[in-house]
Design an enzyme around this catalytic site. Sequence first.
Site, PDB file in Angstrom:
ATOM      1  N   ASP A 102       0.838  -1.195   0.000  1.00 16.92           N
ATOM      2  CA  ASP A 102       0.000   0.000   0.000  1.00 16.92           C
ATOM      3  C   ASP A 102       0.878   1.253   0.000  1.00 16.92           C
ATOM      4  O   ASP A 102       2.040   1.198   0.396  1.00 16.92           O
ATOM      5  CB  ASP A 102      -0.885   0.042   1.252  1.00 16.92           C
ATOM      6  CG  ASP A 102      -1.876  -1.103   1.276  1.00 16.92           C
ATOM      7  OD1 ASP A 102      -2.171  -1.647   0.206  1.00 16.92           O
ATOM      8  OD2 ASP A 102      -2.334  -1.439   2.382  1.00 16.92           O
ATOM      9  N   ARG A 103       0.268   2.365  -0.341  1.00 20.03           N
ATOM     10  CA  ARG A 103       1.024   3.616  -0.422  1.00 20.03           C
ATOM     11  C   ARG A 103       1.706   3.954   0.909  1.00 20.03           C
ATOM     12  O   ARG A 103       2.849   4.393   0.959  1.00 20.03           O
ATOM     13  CB  ARG A 103       0.086   4.764  -0.848  1.00 20.03           C
ATOM     14  CG  ARG A 103       0.820   6.059  -1.152  1.00 20.03           C
ATOM     15  CD  ARG A 103      -0.018   6.933  -2.050  1.00 20.03           C
ATOM     16  NE  ARG A 103      -1.236   7.372  -1.413  1.00 20.03           N
ATOM     17  CZ  ARG A 103      -1.354   8.504  -0.732  1.00 20.03           C
ATOM     18  NH1 ARG A 103      -0.320   9.330  -0.611  1.00 20.03           N
ATOM     19  NH2 ARG A 103      -2.498   8.842  -0.191  1.00 20.03           N
TER      20      ARG A 103
END
Length: 232
Positions: A102-103
């Site tokens: 994920d970011r």
Amino acid sequence: MKLSRILSNRNGVSRRQANFLIASGRVAVNGAICREPATEVDRFSSVRVDDETIQTGENRLYLMLNKPPGFLSATSDDVHPTVMELIAPDLRPDLHIAGRLDRSSTGLLILTSDGRWSRQLTEPRIKIPKVYRVSTAYPIAPDTPERFAAGIWFEFEQLTTSPAHLERLSPCNARMTIYEGRYHQVKRMFHAVGNRVTALHRERMGNIRLDETLAPGDYRPLTADEINLIPD
Ligand code: URA
């Protein structure tokens, strides 16, 4: 693609002629004579007929990146910076990401040009362990390890996650091992037990460990030993 097909893709060479060239020992794959027309040859292999190069063989690339927070695991994006922007421009075109983060997540991200190898690493059926350090907003409940080991029902996918291992390190910190890589898997598992992940850092995929000497945003090629840690 089969060797005979690679040769017969050349203008003017029929499949029969290709088979004949191969059977006569005039065709080399990666420098070794190959007499079997049905041999599967990938884009990373060189093919020669006598002294003529038919296929040069692309470079195989395998990189480990220490992903910093804030970068998307994508090749391009209109809004956010992507991990690809951390990689030298000349290496980018051939690479894909083997197991996204994920970011906001950090740590071990592997990029490669070898699709077959990366499938071994990411295919849920193959059950390669992915190990994360997790920080949570609330103390981890004593029954959470048991609930993760039993599997968590994911309504959207209509499936129960494979048994995951959770080792509590302190009230709000744990080391977690999962054997799949479903969308937001760790976050959704904690959410399902009434907790919230505040930080997620991948330490290991299979036996490939994040090189702790890599600063966030830095990367290096995998060693031959690291590449061979993933079964072919
Ligand atoms: N699970 C998540 O929720 N996020 C990640 O980045 C990796 C695994």
